[in-house]
Design a protein around this motif. Sequence first.
Motif, PDB file in Angstrom:
ATOM      1  N   TRP A 174       4.010  -4.592  46.291  1.00 45.99           N
ATOM      2  CA  TRP A 174       4.382  -3.188  46.134  1.00 45.99           C
ATOM      3  C   TRP A 174       5.860  -2.949  46.413  1.00 45.99           C
ATOM      4  CZ3 TRP A 174       3.625   0.997  43.742  1.00 45.99           C
ATOM      5  CH2 TRP A 174       4.059   2.222  44.221  1.00 45.99           C
ATOM      6  N   GLN A 175       6.396  -3.624  47.423  1.00 41.47           N
ATOM      7  CA  GLN A 175       7.789  -3.392  47.791  1.00 41.47           C
ATOM      8  C   GLN A 175       8.724  -3.718  46.626  1.00 41.47           C
ATOM      9  OE1 GLN A 175       8.561  -2.106  50.760  1.00 41.47           O
ATOM     10  NE2 GLN A 175      10.729  -1.960  50.283  1.00 41.47           N
ATOM     11  N   GLY A 176       9.458  -2.711  46.143  1.00 39.44           N
ATOM     12  CA  GLY A 176      10.411  -2.912  45.065  1.00 39.44           C
ATOM     13  C   GLY A 176       9.811  -2.928  43.680  1.00 39.44           C
ATOM     14  N   TYR A 177       8.513  -2.638  43.560  1.00 43.54           N
ATOM     15  CA  TYR A 177       7.892  -2.661  42.240  1.00 43.54           C
ATOM     16  C   TYR A 177       8.296  -1.446  41.410  1.00 43.54           C
ATOM     17  CZ  TYR A 177       4.325  -3.707  38.734  1.00 43.54           C
ATOM     18  OH  TYR A 177       3.686  -4.018  37.560  1.00 43.54           O
ATOM     19  N   VAL A 178       8.461  -0.328  42.073  1.00 50.56           N
ATOM     20  CA  VAL A 178       8.867   0.921  41.420  1.00 50.56           C
ATOM     21  C   VAL A 178      10.249   1.306  41.921  1.00 50.56           C
ATOM     22  CG1 VAL A 178       8.357   3.376  41.166  1.00 50.56           C
ATOM     23  CG2 VAL A 178       6.497   1.717  41.145  1.00 50.56           C
ATOM     24  N   GLU A 179      11.111   1.737  40.998  1.00 47.28           N
ATOM     25  CA  GLU A 179      12.439   2.175  41.387  1.00 47.28           C
ATOM     26  C   GLU A 179      12.704   3.586  40.871  1.00 47.28           C
ATOM     27  OE1 GLU A 179      15.209  -0.577  39.785  1.00 47.28           O
ATOM     28  OE2 GLU A 179      14.880   0.008  37.691  1.00 47.28           O
ATOM     29  N   ARG A 180      13.594   4.266  41.568  1.00 49.88           N
ATOM     30  CA  ARG A 180      13.955   5.638  41.214  1.00 49.88           C
ATOM     31  C   ARG A 180      15.218   5.596  40.363  1.00 49.88           C
ATOM     32  NH1 ARG A 180      17.157   9.848  43.610  1.00 49.88           N
ATOM     33  NH2 ARG A 180      16.195  11.918  43.411  1.00 49.88           N
ATOM     34  N   GLY A 181      15.156   6.221  39.202  1.00 51.99           N
ATOM     35  CA  GLY A 181      16.303   6.229  38.299  1.00 51.99           C
ATOM     36  C   GLY A 181      16.858   7.623  38.134  1.00 51.99           C
ATOM     37  N   LEU A 182      18.166   7.721  37.973  1.00 50.80           N
ATOM     38  CA  LEU A 182      18.829   8.998  37.731  1.00 50.80           C
ATOM     39  C   LEU A 182      19.058   9.161  36.239  1.00 50.80           C
ATOM     40  CD1 LEU A 182      21.455   8.995  40.633  1.00 50.80           C
ATOM     41  CD2 LEU A 182      19.238  10.139  40.561  1.00 50.80           C
ATOM     42  N   ALA A 183      18.692  10.311  35.727  1.00 50.00           N
ATOM     43  CA  ALA A 183      18.790  10.563  34.286  1.00 50.00           C
ATOM     44  C   ALA A 183      20.180  11.080  33.929  1.00 50.00           C
ATOM     45  CB  ALA A 183      17.730  11.563  33.857  1.00 50.00           C
ATOM     46  N   THR A 184      21.187  10.311  34.296  1.00 45.83           N
ATOM     47  CA  THR A 184      22.555  10.682  33.954  1.00 45.83           C
ATOM     48  C   THR A 184      23.118   9.764  32.881  1.00 45.83           C
ATOM     49  OG1 THR A 184      23.340   9.295  35.775  1.00 45.83           O
ATOM     50  CG2 THR A 184      23.019  11.634  36.233  1.00 45.83           C
ATOM     51  N   ARG A 185      22.275   8.960  32.298  1.00 46.06           N
ATOM     52  CA  ARG A 185      22.706   8.072  31.236  1.00 46.06           C
ATOM     53  C   ARG A 185      21.609   8.044  30.172  1.00 46.06           C
ATOM     54  NH1 ARG A 185      20.558   5.209  35.424  1.00 46.06           N
ATOM     55  NH2 ARG A 185      19.070   3.568  34.927  1.00 46.06           N
ATOM     56  N   LYS A 186      21.903   7.459  29.047  1.00 43.22           N
ATOM     57  CA  LYS A 186      20.947   7.422  27.941  1.00 43.22           C
ATOM     58  C   LYS A 186      19.900   6.339  28.177  1.00 43.22           C
ATOM     59  CE  LYS A 186      22.577  10.463  24.912  1.00 43.22           C
ATOM     60  NZ  LYS A 186      21.804  11.439  24.134  1.00 43.22           N
ATOM     61  N   ALA A 187      19.066   6.544  29.194  1.00 47.35           N
ATOM     62  CA  ALA A 187      18.025   5.579  29.500  1.00 47.35           C
ATOM     63  C   ALA A 187      16.875   6.297  30.183  1.00 47.35           C
ATOM     64  CB  ALA A 187      18.574   4.460  30.402  1.00 47.35           C
ATOM     65  N   GLY A 188      15.682   5.720  30.069  1.00 46.81           N
ATOM     66  CA  GLY A 188      14.536   6.244  30.775  1.00 46.81           C
ATOM     67  C   GLY A 188      14.138   7.634  30.325  1.00 46.81           C
ATOM     68  N   LEU A 189      14.311   8.613  31.205  1.00 49.31           N
ATOM     69  CA  LEU A 189      13.858   9.970  30.942  1.00 49.31           C
ATOM     70  C   LEU A 189      14.624  10.624  29.799  1.00 49.31           C
ATOM     71  CD1 LEU A 189      11.900  12.129  32.053  1.00 49.31           C
ATOM     72  CD2 LEU A 189      13.791  12.974  33.439  1.00 49.31           C
ATOM     73  N   TRP A 190      15.901  10.337  29.677  1.00 49.62           N
ATOM     74  CA  TRP A 190      16.735  11.014  28.687  1.00 49.62           C
ATOM     75  C   TRP A 190      16.224  10.845  27.250  1.00 49.62           C
ATOM     76  CZ3 TRP A 190      22.033  12.653  30.343  1.00 49.62           C
ATOM     77  CH2 TRP A 190      22.674  13.404  29.352  1.00 49.62           C
ATOM     78  N   PRO A 191      16.107   9.612  26.746  1.00 50.92           N
ATOM     79  CA  PRO A 191      15.612   9.469  25.368  1.00 50.92           C
ATOM     80  C   PRO A 191      14.184   9.963  25.200  1.00 50.92           C
ATOM     81  CG  PRO A 191      15.783   7.334  26.437  1.00 50.92           C
ATOM     82  CD  PRO A 191      16.459   8.306  27.333  1.00 50.92           C
ATOM     83  N   GLY A 226      23.291  16.611  31.198  1.00 46.07           N
ATOM     84  CA  GLY A 226      21.851  16.720  31.348  1.00 46.07           C
ATOM     85  C   GLY A 226      21.342  18.140  31.393  1.00 46.07           C
ATOM     86  N   ARG A 227      22.141  19.095  30.917  1.00 44.63           N
ATOM     87  CA  ARG A 227      21.746  20.505  30.928  1.00 44.63           C
ATOM     88  C   ARG A 227      21.575  20.995  29.494  1.00 44.63           C
ATOM     89  NH1 ARG A 227      24.982  19.609  35.323  1.00 44.63           N
ATOM     90  NH2 ARG A 227      24.326  20.585  37.281  1.00 44.63           N
ATOM     91  N   TRP A 228      20.617  21.880  29.320  1.00 45.36           N
ATOM     92  CA  TRP A 228      20.311  22.393  27.991  1.00 45.36           C
ATOM     93  C   TRP A 228      21.250  23.523  27.591  1.00 45.36           C
ATOM     94  CZ3 TRP A 228      17.245  19.975  24.714  1.00 45.36           C
ATOM     95  CH2 TRP A 228      16.266  19.109  25.205  1.00 45.36           C
TER      96      TRP A 228
END
Length: 472
Positions: A206-223, A271-273
Amino acid sequence: MIGFICASPSRQQGQALVLGMLMATAATVSLVVLYNLGQTVESRERLTHAADAAVYSGALEQARTLNTLAYVNRTQIAHQVAMAHLVTLAASAQYARTMQAQRSRGNPPAGLVAMLFGPDAGLAYQAGQAVPDVERGLAAAFDQHDRIVHQVLEAAAATAIGELPKSRERIMRKVLSANFPETVSQGVAGGGGRQGPVLRLLSDGWQGYVERGLATRKAGLWPAVEQAAGRYGFLDSRSATRRNTWMVSPRCPLHRHELRRRGYTWLGPDGRWGALDTQSYHALRSNRWVGCYFREYAMGWGTAQGEKSKAPQGLEYVEEPPLDFSQQDFWRWVEQSTSWDIFGGATNPMANSYAMAGAQRWPSRGLPAYREIALARHGAPLRFAVAVRLPGAALKTTDAGSSVAASSGRFAYAALGKAGGVSVVSAAETYFVRPERRSDGRGELATLFRPYWQARLSAVTPQEATRAGEAP
């Protein structure tokens, strides 16, 4: 003559009794050993089933947590789509309000618009009407969404991640207790029951399996947000141009009066509409100094965007546009104050300027953080292993829980070894799999944007088996 001498019957008395007692003792010892061995085997089998059930339940808890995080991410996307709709509605509301004001001023007249561009264009111009306080209500709803994504959902994700080890252990202990109801759970004080199974974690991914990402770049949540927003036509480009059929000037026979409707919704680099809606009547004019050019009459405008957001890249506008041109020529002001193309342009720079001057600025913290499987762990399931020991006192052997009298000293039951109990090792894992294959036939990496996490038992590794034999 040979004679036979027979022993006296009194000398043979008691020999058979000794032999019989030895045989009875051997039989008793054999029965005790067989009984104890049977109880040990039965306890080990029972403990194995209980341990497998416990680790499978722990893996299910992991799957529930990962699926929860996937639903949190998807909920974040849904909120962003809602926020995009809110800024678009706010821009449209302001657009209708300014259109009503321009129509009431007759700048341009509704009859002229209908004559040049058709009755439907005139009716649409006439229909522009403000709704009282609608923009304030939309701003309040937007603020609620912003609070939820940055506080409520963020707290839910953090809690799910932080509480998983404890909740997983709690569930495993509960399963073990349910399988051994006659015992007392580890750590429970008092009570007359025997001590129940003892759980020990051998390995945990479990340790390190999930990481927190910031949606300030074109990756993950953004696209993912952009892809979801692209499904809604209301958020798509709202641009159209209608041209009058009459020739206006022989100097430019191919040019016509134009009615330009422009509008679009965007997710800015911060990241603002934001959303912008304009409409302008571009009257074709001609003079001896500049020749043919388009004189823009702004008919309606509206925009809503983040409090600290910049204007969209490439937007043509000026900071302080003049309210009217009664004291100066439009073309001359454009030449002196702007770099607009009024000879063959395709935008509404004048309406853009009015929109940016009266922009609705809504507080926003932009796209929130999101959770995703660590890049180095995408190809591996989330796995853990435990050792479960049932103390010897909990077994129904002759020197423990049995109603049979216990042996002592060198005759005590010694098959349980130094640990004085029965131990088993079990492992389980949580893995990602689609319920059905992709339409393109390609595989899919594990992700926290799809709730496709399941659980299964896993084989115990030699390292874990060795670790289980070591003293805790």
